[in-house]
Design a protein around this motif. Structure first.
Motif, short mmCIF file in Angstrom:
data_model
loop_
_atom_site.label_atom_id
_atom_site.label_comp_id
_atom_site.label_asym_id
_atom_site.label_seq_id
_atom_site.Cartn_x
_atom_site.Cartn_y
_atom_site.Cartn_z
N ASN A 22 0.80 -1.22 0.00
CA ASN A 22 0.00 0.00 0.00
C ASN A 22 0.84 1.27 0.00
OD1 ASN A 22 -2.47 -1.38 0.01
ND2 ASN A 22 -2.48 -1.55 2.24
N GLY A 35 -6.54 6.22 -12.23
CA GLY A 35 -7.91 6.14 -11.75
C GLY A 35 -8.73 7.40 -11.90
N TYR A 52 -12.42 -2.32 -10.67
CA TYR A 52 -12.78 -2.01 -9.30
C TYR A 52 -12.57 -3.20 -8.36
CZ TYR A 52 -14.65 2.45 -10.81
OH TYR A 52 -14.77 3.72 -11.32
N LYS A 110 -4.38 -1.50 -7.04
CA LYS A 110 -4.79 -0.93 -5.75
C LYS A 110 -5.92 -1.76 -5.15
CE LYS A 110 -2.00 2.58 -5.50
NZ LYS A 110 -1.02 2.70 -4.39
N THR A 168 -10.57 1.15 -5.71
CA THR A 168 -9.64 2.18 -6.17
C THR A 168 -9.13 1.78 -7.54
OG1 THR A 168 -8.98 2.66 -3.88
CG2 THR A 168 -7.53 3.47 -5.63
N GLU A 187 -7.13 1.91 -10.16
CA GLU A 187 -5.87 2.27 -10.80
C GLU A 187 -5.23 1.01 -11.38
OE1 GLU A 187 -3.34 4.90 -8.60
OE2 GLU A 187 -5.04 5.85 -7.57
#
Length: 206
Positions: A7, A44, A65, A87, A91, A93
């Protein structure tokens, strides 16, 4: 830890970390593999070039998603495009895989493409055809067969180029943002120009 599970890493950092990873696809025709040499980061909801810009969410974008490590395949013209969601769920991306240096199964790749040399896989639509990647791979996980990344084997780029993404016109600052990453001097980078580095730009043979 895989970069897309960290993360603390940005999507740009993950796109660079994917360079040199070995992508493998198993099909009834045989197994092919190759080293990732070119990626593009898509950031995103804030990224005007991303399919998920402004939170757009349609059935076609469902995989975007999902959790990190989910494969998102979309079609552009007659070509399939391979993306990796990077991600946490919700999120959207992702990283587009743009170029592959063949490793195993070159003859099968050449047959599928009807091409030889760097034209086999030096572009996002070319590599998916060479690998036999289809819409059926959408929603699968990059750590599970038949389309997956090797856990152990990888190559290390001597140098990484950061340049604007390809095919992103009229998107303001996002058109020129340096979100395309490639192994410097590797001939399988799409639209490659200039010098081909010794060992195709890798630190060492692997």
């Amino acid at each position: 830890m895989e970069p897309w599970l960290d993360n603390n890493k940005t999507t740009e950092e993950i796109a660079k970390a994917l360079l040199g990873r070995l992508l493998i696809k198993e099909t009834s025709e045989g197994t092919v593999s190759g080293w990732i040499v070119e990626t593009e980061a898509y950031l995103g909801v804030i990224d005007e070039a991303a399919h998920s810009f402004n939170g757009k969410n349609t059935p076609r974008l469902k995989s975007m998603y999902e959790e990190a490590g989910t494969i998102y395949i979309y079609q552009m013209h007659t070509h399939q495009m391979l993306n990796l969601v990077v991600k946490e769920a919700g999120t959207p991306e992702a990283v587009l895989i743009r170029g592959i240096e063949p490793f195993v199964g070159l003859e099968l790749m050449e047959t599928r493409r009807g091409k030889t040399g760097i034209d086999v896989s030096n572009g996002p639509g070319k590599l998916t055809k060479a690998f036999g990647i289809t819409q059926m791979d959408d929603g699968s996980k990059i750590y599970e067969k038949p389309l997956y990344l090797a856990k152990e084997r990888r190559k290390i780029p001597l140098s990484i180029d950061a340049t604007p993404r390809i095919g992103v016109p009229n998107k303001g600052p996002w058109t020129e943002a340096p979100l395309r990453f490639s192994v410097a001097g590797n001939p399988y980078v799409s639209k490659h120009r200039g010098k081909i580095e010794e060992n195709n730009g890798w630190l060492e043979n692997n």
